[in-house]
Design a protein around this motif. Structure first.
Motif: not given
Length: 68
Positions: A23-48
């Motif tokens: 979670q911390y340092g990969v998806l967000h920095n404690g205050k905001e999403a890190l670049p590419g984090g939300p897109e990565c999660v969405s992509y993986l979920l879209d791929q099942g």
């Protein structure tokens, strides 16, 4: 053994059924999403893919989930 530099998680997404993401340092920095984090999660979920988010936070899971 050959080593290959990956450009994105998409390079290996079809190889695995699930992913463990920190979670911390990969998806967000404690205050905001890190670049590419939300897109990565969405992509993986879209791929099942299954996703497990790990955290060493001392906060309760419900509080941590809300912050995500």
């Amino acid at each position: 053994m050959l080593s290959k530099t990956l450009k994105s998680v998409g390079d290996i997404a079809q190889t695995y059924r699930g992913f463990i993401l920190d979670q911390y340092g990969v998806l967000h920095n404690g205050k905001e999403a890190l670049p590419g984090g939300p897109e990565c999660v969405s992509y993986l979920l879209d791929q099942g893919k299954k996703i497990v988010v790990l955290s060493n936070s001392s906060r309760r899971a419900s509080v941590t989930a809300q912050r995500l």
